[in-house]
Design a protein around this motif. Structure first.
Motif, short mmCIF file in Angstrom:
data_model
loop_
_atom_site.label_atom_id
_atom_site.label_comp_id
_atom_site.label_asym_id
_atom_site.label_seq_id
_atom_site.Cartn_x
_atom_site.Cartn_y
_atom_site.Cartn_z
N ASN A 108 2.55 -0.75 -2.61
CA ASN A 108 3.77 -1.43 -3.06
C ASN A 108 3.94 -2.78 -2.38
OD1 ASN A 108 4.54 0.50 -4.91
ND2 ASN A 108 6.00 1.51 -3.55
N SER B 243 5.07 -0.36 -10.37
CA SER B 243 5.51 0.75 -9.53
C SER B 243 6.58 1.58 -10.23
CB SER B 243 6.08 0.19 -8.21
OG SER B 243 6.71 1.20 -7.44
N ASN C 241 9.10 2.46 -8.60
CA ASN C 241 10.30 2.04 -7.88
C ASN C 241 10.81 0.72 -8.45
OD1 ASN C 241 11.65 0.40 -5.51
ND2 ASN C 241 11.81 2.55 -4.94
N VAL D 65 10.85 -2.41 -6.14
CA VAL D 65 9.51 -2.96 -5.91
C VAL D 65 9.12 -3.88 -7.07
CG1 VAL D 65 7.06 -2.38 -5.78
CG2 VAL D 65 8.73 -1.07 -4.46
#
Length: 645
Positions: free
Chosen positions: A54, A212, A214, A217
């Motif tokens: 990441n 990602s 996330n 991120v």
């Protein structure tokens, strides 16, 4: 060897030519962008999944998008360097033109970094669709900025930093050619710089940094300025062009099965026609209806849903006397998206809300159904109706629009750039209700509040949190204003024949670890009418688009419907579903699974844990994916083809 020497000679000539200024500007842009990225990373560190992959993606992809943005940003300076003749460029006074270029462009970069910080702090994201909207409504947005932040000091600080940078770089800004180039040679180099942004325009999209699971991120890997223009280009997305699809006929066949309920019957066999006759037996309840859509009222602001802050004392008290819906979810993250869901009862379509789109007149709306029942339907707003196209949309969909223009100055205790204080809005609402009732008609009033919005200002002395302090104060003030309004109404003769509906347009924040953090769509819904609707709980999963049919069912209305929403009380268990979205990502939740449809025909499936509000990636559920596609594709098609009219 000769090739290496040629390259080396070219590089030496290039670095000593006027074109070296482009490299200086690119370096400046990348440096400021990287510093901004680091600051955002630190600010959001609790939400970021820290892994080697990441972090590498954030900075490597981030650099890539910074350089793409730079290829566009340097164009004004590129043209000056390219076309200016040597006899002018070599003049002593020409350096001031270059200093001017650098000063202006550096100011833009620094000011943008500051603006991005405030946007990130508010939304937990880079510039997006919201920022594009803000550029359209500059009066309200600039007014909001002036009321929320010390603008003069911020600008002064940016100018000071800009001047210091220019002083530090003054000797690096090349104002003369130690190795002059002819126009032909300058053109060959300029052509390369011009081809770069053209190539990027056609080959790179802003989805490339979504590597990602996330969301923070992915946002950190982006470049804000690039995202702004990408959002402008994509402010309306054609579902069939960008999303996974099935044949339109199949999507409508599927949706007809999904929408159909026992109390409704289709009136046509036409494959794209969703028109149904909804029938309830017994006498219709011609009660007045006041629908209050509250700005940014997240469910977790209320003690009823676990808050310990005590900022909604009236609403928490009212919840014990109301029909309380505990699992209602907004369709989007903007006011216009909430208004779309509440008035049209349709799933969110990608891109702009229908409220903001062309050809949104004369649609099948909640106001239209009330109008057909002899009601006067009103949209009442404390700001100016032109904002976000709200006035036009409601005026052309069977509502009369009542806004800030209806209030005299002496009737306003307080106002900011978004509109009058909520208590003044509710005073206006009460006046409009009584005017309609005095004319012998029942009223359906859709009221949109404004006070729970930055700069979080309101009249002093109403609550124990000073104005312009924080969102919690704005929430508590709106709670106070709603309480004052309903208490005042309780003394009126028409109160016993009135239903009050309180719901949020969307949550206060949409940022989270996932792209569609489900807890950021959870909103309260209370239906209060002590003489007509017993206090109870409804704990089934419910979408914002289900409010209209559910309300009409409580009134025992029979009507013709093109709505996509359910009457939750007429829906057999197991068919509950919700829709959540950003302007690009479309979410469909059923059976504790979330299907996410994204541009480039992407699809993902997650397991939803409503207790922990967590999402876990799982294998694709083809049946639910097909359902999700059918809902969204048919809704997009129906609007585009005028079938919602």
């Amino acid at each position: 060897m000769s090739t290496k020497k040629s390259i080396a000679a070219f590089l030496q000539r290039f670095t000593k030519s006027r074109f070296s200024n482009l490299l200086l500007l690119i370096g400046l842009l990348v440096s400021i962008s990287m510093i901004t990225r680091v600051v955002f990373l630190i600010q959001s560190i609790q939400g970021v999944d820290i892994t080697i992959l990441n972090i590498a993606g954030i900075f490597i992809l981030g650099l890539f998008y910074d350089l793409i943005n730079a290829s566009y940003f340097i164009i004004p300076l590129l043209f000056y360097i390219w076309i200016t003749p040597q006899r002018i460029y070599s003049k002593a006074w020409s350096k001031y033109i270059l200093y001017g270029f650098f000063s202006l462009l550096t100011f833009i970069l620094l000011f943008n970094a500051v603006a991005e910080w405030f946007f990130w702090d508010e939304f937990g994201a880079r510039y997006n669709f919201i920022a594009v909207d803000y550029l359209v409504y500059t009066n309200e947005v600039l007014g909001n900025i002036k009321e929320s932040y010390p603008v003069a000091w911020i600008v002064a600080g940016v100018i000071t930093l800009c001047l210091l940078l220019q002083y530090a770089l003054r000797n690096r800004i090349r104002t003369t050619d130690t190795l002059p180039m002819s126009l032909k040679k300058r053109s060959s180099i300029a052509l390369v710089f011009i081809l770069l942004p053209i190539t990027f325009f056609f080959t790179v999209t802003n989805r490339g940094h979504h590597f990602s699971s996330n969301a923070y991120v992915n946002e950190l890997a982006a470049n804000g300025m690039y995202e702004l223009f990408a959002a402008y280009r994509n402010n309306e997305l054609n579902y069939e062009q960008f999303y996974k699809k099935i044949p339109n006929e199949e999507s409508f066949i599927e949706v007809k099965k999904l929408i159909h309920t026992a109390e409704s019957q289709y009136i046509s066999n036409e494959k794209h026609d969703l028109t149904r006759k909804v029938t309830h037996s017994g006498k219709e309840k011609r009660l007045n209806v006041v629908l209050i859509s509250v700005e940014s009222l997240s469910a977790d602001f209320m003690s009823t849903f676990g808050s310990t802050k005590g900022i909604t004392p009236f609403l928490d008290s009212l919840a014990t006397q109301s029909l309380l819906f505990t699992k209602v979810y907004a369709t989007g993250t903007r006011t216009v998206r909430g208004l779309e869901a509440l008035s049209l009862c349709v799933p969110p379509t990608p891109g702009q809300s229908i409220v903001r789109r062309p050809h949104n007149e004369h649609m099948s709306s909640l106001g239209k159904i009330f109008e057909q029942k002899g009601y006067e339907s009103k949209f009442i707003y404390g700001g100016y109706g032109y904002f976000d196209n709200m006035g036009y949309f409601f005026a052309n969909n069977s509502y009369s629009v009542v806004d800030r223009n209806e209030l005299k100055d002496e009737e306003i205790d307080y106002e900011n750039i978004w509109g009058v204080a909520d208590e003044n809005l509710f005073t206006l609402t009460q006046h409009e209700i009584e005017k309609t009732i005095a004319a012998g008609k029942p009223v359906f009033a859709h009221v949109m509040t404004t006070s729970n919005h930055r700069p979080y200002t309101y009249p002093e002395g109403r609550i124990n949190i000073p104005s312009h302090t924080c969102r919690e104060g704005a929430v508590k003030y709106t709670d106070y204003a709603i309480g004052k309004f309903i208490k005042s109404c309780s003394h009126k003769s028409w109160f016993a024949n009135t239903v009050f509906v309180i719901i949020a347009d969307h949550c206060a924040s949409s940022a989270g670890k996932s792209e569609l953090p489900i807890q950021k769509y959870h909103i309260p819904l209370l239906i209060y009418s002590p003489s007509n609707i017993p206090a109870s709980h409804m704990d089934r999963l419910m979408s914002q688009i289900d409010l209209g049919p559910t309300l009409l069912g409580l009134l025992n209305f029979s009507y013709t419907s093109k709505f996509y929403g359910y009457d939750i009380f007429a829906l057999e268990p197991g068919r509950e579903r919700i829709f959540i979205s950003t302007y690009q990502s479309l979410g469909y939740v059923r059976d504790n699974k979330l299907i996410v449809l994204s541009p480039q025909q992407k699809e993902q499936t997650f397991l939803v844990n409503f207790k922990t509000n967590s999402l876990s990636p799982i294998a694709n559920d083809s049946k639910l994916t097909r359902e999700a596609i059918s809902w969204y594709q048919s809704a997009s098609y129906a609007f585009r083809k005028g079938l919602m009219h």
